[in-house]
Write an enzyme that holds these catalytic residues in place. Sequence first.
Site, PDB file in Angstrom:
ATOM      1  CE  LYS A  78       7.934 108.536  44.192  1.00  0.00           C
ATOM      2  NZ  LYS A  78       6.750 108.849  44.597  1.00  0.00           N
ATOM      3  CB  SER A 153       4.107 107.604  42.027  1.00  0.00           C
ATOM      4  OG  SER A 153       4.397 108.389  43.265  1.00  0.00           O
ATOM      5  CB  SER A 177       2.876 107.824  45.787  1.00  0.00           C
ATOM      6  OG  SER A 177       1.925 107.992  44.591  1.00  0.00           O
TER       7      SER A 177
HETATM    8  N1  GLN Z   1      -1.962 108.031  42.679  1.00  0.00           N
HETATM    9  C1  GLN Z   1      -1.903 109.417  42.952  1.00  0.00           C
HETATM   10  C2  GLN Z   1      -1.846 110.274  41.841  1.00  0.00           C
HETATM   11  O1  GLN Z   1      -1.959 109.900  40.844  1.00  0.00           O
HETATM   12  C3  GLN Z   1      -0.956 109.442  43.993  1.00  0.00           C
HETATM   13  C4  GLN Z   1       0.317 109.910  43.763  1.00  0.00           C
HETATM   14  C5  GLN Z   1       1.351 110.288  44.754  1.00  0.00           C
HETATM   15  O2  GLN Z   1       0.941 110.242  45.985  1.00  0.00           O
HETATM   16  N2  GLN Z   1       2.508 110.825  44.366  1.00  0.00           N
HETATM   17  O3  GLN Z   1      -1.833 111.291  42.216  1.00  0.00           O
END
Ligand code: GLN
Length: 470
Positions: A78, A153, A177
């Site tokens: 990532k 994400s 995410s």
């Molecule tokens: N969707 C969640 C957020 O926007 C989780 C993001 C993540 O786990 N990095 O904060």
Amino acid sequence: MIDLKNLTIEKAHADMKSGVYTPTVLANACLEVIKQKNAEINAYVEVYPDVLEQAKTAEEMFANGTATMMTGIPISLKDNMLRDEYTASASSKILENYTATYSAGIVSQLKGAGVVFMGRTNMDEFAMGSSTETSAFGNTKNPLDTTCVPGGSSGGAVSSVAMDGALCALGSDTGGSIRQPAAFTNLVGLKPTYGAVSRYGIISMGSSLDQVGPIAKNVSDCEILFNAINAYDKNDGTSVPVENRIKPSPLKKKIGVPREFLKGDGIDPVVLGNFDQACEKLKNAGYELVDVSLPLLKYSLPVYYILMPAEVSSNLARYDGIRYGESHAGGKLFDTYAKTRGQGFGKEVRRRIILGTYILSHGYYDAYYNSAVKIRSAIKNELQNAFKDVDAIITPTTPTLPFKFGAKSKDPVSMYLLDIFLAPANIAGVPAISVPSGSSNGLPLGLHIMAPFHREDILFTIGKDFEKLV
Ligand code: GLN
């Protein structure tokens, strides 16, 4: 021709060991797929120029007998994981030209194991989002249905595997995410116990919530990759020494279902129907399913959306136009800060920094931040108590199926609600996995399993039992 679609880490390892093909041939097969598909899918923001050199090193390891399970395995990173001398941008304009000066703990560990890092994958900017639509480098499409988001994400990470541009991927999970995009692309995604995997060299979002974890095609592969990164790291102050981790013990074969938590608005009936079927399958596999009452679980998401922005506002203060990446000079120092941050950060990132700064400001700190900290420890206790009686707690992974581009990006709260079942594991620090649980009209669904601290073994056992029945 290698059948990449059905190729697991286990199978690739056996093939390379017995000389069916070399790491170079495997890496070239993935590079070919990337060449064909990445322009449309946009899973990778960069393919590393040294892929074949890495494959050569893996080949030498097979030749001299030092190869392990991960040697020669194509994996994606990532875009928030540092690899020495390569760019890592968190898919933000502010870090677009930032070159890492050291490697993340997990990158060094995997390099030692002889993996082949294929490239860095697209993500929501600084990991803030659930659809990969907040990236500064364009949307990533879901390879299963290119009109849908891949989740986020870690949307690029899952798509790199789902399109066969890697056999597995590393994602990061602050509030879901890894697990949510894994569910949206029919893959397995694990968020390990907080402190199990090194965070050293990972671009921070919410430091008390972030964990790196594996994404793979099945539970066994997920376990193999987890074993390769599940280690103490002296460079990470929150890394838990191996001797302090709870050891595996036999399962009770009893799983808790928090029924009242599944009653909220906005949960697609298709998701609930699929979840009921999953429960039946687990019963058929010999598990006892019991209802558990966890009245505090529903506060996990509100608590997450207090603590996470507070940590974001503090972590992202370092991007000031002086120390890292992009800089837009202004008349005075303050103008440089304002210009750089105003132009370098996207809208969602700015929203969270402002929210977090407000939450931490004098006069509101007690009302918001301190209250959230207290509820966080109550949620942790509630879960720990529940785990005295059951091995694991299950829910659906997401309240909806994968959705179309733009369906939720105009309404941040509807996007935030996607993490309803996922935030509790980050808030409590316990491990959780998403395992494919079937599909509806060709779109995948996931089963979410949570276990006590350091009991990833429970997730793998239940996950493998469940996988056989789907
Ligand atoms: N969707 C969640 C957020 O926007 C989780 C993001 C993540 O786990 N990095 O904060």
